[in-house]
Design a protein around this motif. Structure first.
Motif, PDB file in Angstrom:
ATOM      1  N   SER A  34       0.804  -1.222   0.000  1.00  0.00           N
ATOM      2  CA  SER A  34       0.000   0.000   0.000  1.00  0.00           C
ATOM      3  C   SER A  34       0.839   1.276   0.000  1.00  0.00           C
ATOM      4  O   SER A  34       0.453   2.277   0.600  1.00  0.00           O
ATOM      5  N   VAL A  35       1.959   1.259  -0.700  1.00  0.00           N
ATOM      6  CA  VAL A  35       2.775   2.468  -0.817  1.00  0.00           C
ATOM      7  C   VAL A  35       2.175   3.334  -1.929  1.00  0.00           C
ATOM      8  O   VAL A  35       2.098   2.903  -3.079  1.00  0.00           O
ATOM      9  N   ASP A  36       1.754   4.535  -1.565  1.00  0.00           N
ATOM     10  CA  ASP A  36       1.055   5.369  -2.549  1.00  0.00           C
ATOM     11  C   ASP A  36       1.590   6.791  -2.656  1.00  0.00           C
ATOM     12  O   ASP A  36       1.037   7.617  -3.368  1.00  0.00           O
ATOM     13  N   ARG A  37       2.690   7.069  -1.932  1.00  0.00           N
ATOM     14  CA  ARG A  37       3.280   8.407  -2.023  1.00  0.00           C
ATOM     15  C   ARG A  37       4.748   8.362  -1.612  1.00  0.00           C
ATOM     16  O   ARG A  37       5.174   7.485  -0.867  1.00  0.00           O
ATOM     17  N   ILE A  60       3.149  -0.684  -5.371  1.00  0.00           N
ATOM     18  CA  ILE A  60       2.558   0.648  -5.425  1.00  0.00           C
ATOM     19  C   ILE A  60       1.040   0.497  -5.511  1.00  0.00           C
ATOM     20  O   ILE A  60       0.530  -0.188  -6.398  1.00  0.00           O
ATOM     21  N   GLN A  61       0.335   1.112  -4.564  1.00  0.00           N
ATOM     22  CA  GLN A  61      -1.126   1.061  -4.613  1.00  0.00           C
ATOM     23  C   GLN A  61      -1.646   2.149  -5.534  1.00  0.00           C
ATOM     24  O   GLN A  61      -1.294   3.318  -5.396  1.00  0.00           O
ATOM     25  N   VAL A  62      -2.500   1.737  -6.466  1.00  0.00           N
ATOM     26  CA  VAL A  62      -3.043   2.649  -7.469  1.00  0.00           C
ATOM     27  C   VAL A  62      -4.539   2.813  -7.242  1.00  0.00           C
ATOM     28  O   VAL A  62      -5.269   1.830  -7.093  1.00  0.00           O
ATOM     29  N   SER A  84      -7.448   5.267  -0.763  1.00  0.00           N
ATOM     30  CA  SER A  84      -5.990   5.397  -0.859  1.00  0.00           C
ATOM     31  C   SER A  84      -5.511   4.952  -2.231  1.00  0.00           C
ATOM     32  O   SER A  84      -6.203   4.251  -2.959  1.00  0.00           O
ATOM     33  N   GLY A  85      -4.290   5.361  -2.550  1.00  0.00           N
ATOM     34  CA  GLY A  85      -3.699   4.968  -3.829  1.00  0.00           C
ATOM     35  C   GLY A  85      -3.302   6.177  -4.644  1.00  0.00           C
ATOM     36  O   GLY A  85      -3.972   7.211  -4.610  1.00  0.00           O
ATOM     37  N   CYS A  86      -2.230   6.041  -5.388  1.00  0.00           N
ATOM     38  CA  CYS A  86      -1.801   7.145  -6.246  1.00  0.00           C
ATOM     39  C   CYS A  86      -2.596   7.142  -7.547  1.00  0.00           C
ATOM     40  O   CYS A  86      -3.188   6.129  -7.931  1.00  0.00           O
ATOM     41  N   HIS A  87      -2.605   8.266  -8.213  1.00  0.00           N
ATOM     42  CA  HIS A  87      -3.230   8.350  -9.529  1.00  0.00           C
ATOM     43  C   HIS A  87      -2.347   7.589 -10.520  1.00  0.00           C
ATOM     44  O   HIS A  87      -1.114   7.561 -10.365  1.00  0.00           O
ATOM     45  N   LEU A 112       2.300  -3.748  -8.652  1.00  0.00           N
ATOM     46  CA  LEU A 112       1.184  -2.847  -8.362  1.00  0.00           C
ATOM     47  C   LEU A 112       0.075  -3.563  -7.600  1.00  0.00           C
ATOM     48  O   LEU A 112      -0.081  -4.782  -7.693  1.00  0.00           O
ATOM     49  N   MET A 113      -0.700  -2.754  -6.872  1.00  0.00           N
ATOM     50  CA  MET A 113      -1.881  -3.248  -6.159  1.00  0.00           C
ATOM     51  C   MET A 113      -3.005  -2.244  -6.321  1.00  0.00           C
ATOM     52  O   MET A 113      -2.760  -1.045  -6.451  1.00  0.00           O
TER      53      MET A 113
END
Length: 237
Positions: free
Chosen positions: A109-112, A134-136, A145-148, A170-171
């Motif tokens: 769940s790394v998103d930033r 990387i959580q999207v 949560s999650g990056c764009h 990715l997740m």
């Protein structure tokens, strides 16, 4: 102290776990894929260590947790079982990142960048690199949560150069839907992001998508790891 199990307890978890693996195998067959290429992550958040032990007794080794202190307590209870692979799959607060870095083998769940930097600096030198997904936010929900998707490249570049992090893929947790076509649409979008990222980082190998309510759609779209909790451990209280 290691939790003690009753035979009835083990049978219940065993039956559910067997059904979960059968479901994955059937979905893989329909998608013309090898089920051995799909990892089952048993999501044990909110469940006691006895539930984890029941699944462990049936050969399950990969477990997912979302709440840091609860997970750390269970990891301590089960520390004699060194072959358990612990995944953190929940949102990461800055004040809890050190515990995550020191207790888990995977973080999905790394998103930033801020969290990636903290995990890299807080990972103990004596431990192997922390496997990172990387959580999207593939469905672009404001509260999730999650990056764009367009932020993946920058985040991946940073993680890949970190000495104590290992970029694995990715997740995503797409918006809930009972419509199979909608489910597949989101998963295929993430698969496209994964394929693009893999051209830059050929070593990445993990696409974590699909849960109890959408396993079939996720596997059809190329998931290599499905996160199943309710269908193994029952409804959460």
């Amino acid at each position: 102290m290691t939790p003690q199990l009753t035979d009835k307890y083990m049978v219940t978890i065993a039956e559910r776990l067997t059904s979960a693996y059968a479901r994955i195998a059937e979905a893989a067959h329909k998608a013309q894929r090898n089920s051995n290429d799909i990892t089952l992550l048993a999501v044990s958040k909110t469940k006691p260590a006895t539930d984890i032990m029941a699944a462990y007794e049936q050969g399950q080794r990969q477990f997912g947790e979302s709440y840091v202190q609860e997970a750390v307590d269970k990891i301590a209870q089960l520390d004699t079982f060194s072959d358990i692979v612990w995944h953190f799959i929940g949102p990461i607060q800055s004040n809890k990142s050190a515990l995550v870095a020191a207790n888990f083998a995977w973080v999905q769940s790394v998103d930033r960048l801020k969290i990636a930097k903290r995990l890299n600096s807080q990972r103990p030198e004596t431990m192997p690199p922390l496997n990172v997904l990387i959580q999207v936010n593939i469905s672009e929900e404001e509260a999730k949560s999650g990056c764009h998707p367009n932020e993946i490249t920058e985040l991946a570049q940073y993680i890949d150069q970190c000495a104590h992090l290992q970029l694995r893929g990715l997740m995503a947790i797409p918006a809930k839907s009972d419509d199979a076509n909608t489910q597949i649409q989101y998963f295929e979008q993430l698969q496209t992001c994964f394929d693009k990222l893999q051209t830059q980082y050929p070593h990445i190998d993990t696409l974590s998508m699909g849960m109890s309510n959408d396993v079939e759609a996720a596997i059809a779209a190329g998931s290599t790891m499905v996160r199943i909790g309710t269908d193994i451990f029952g409804t959460r209280t």
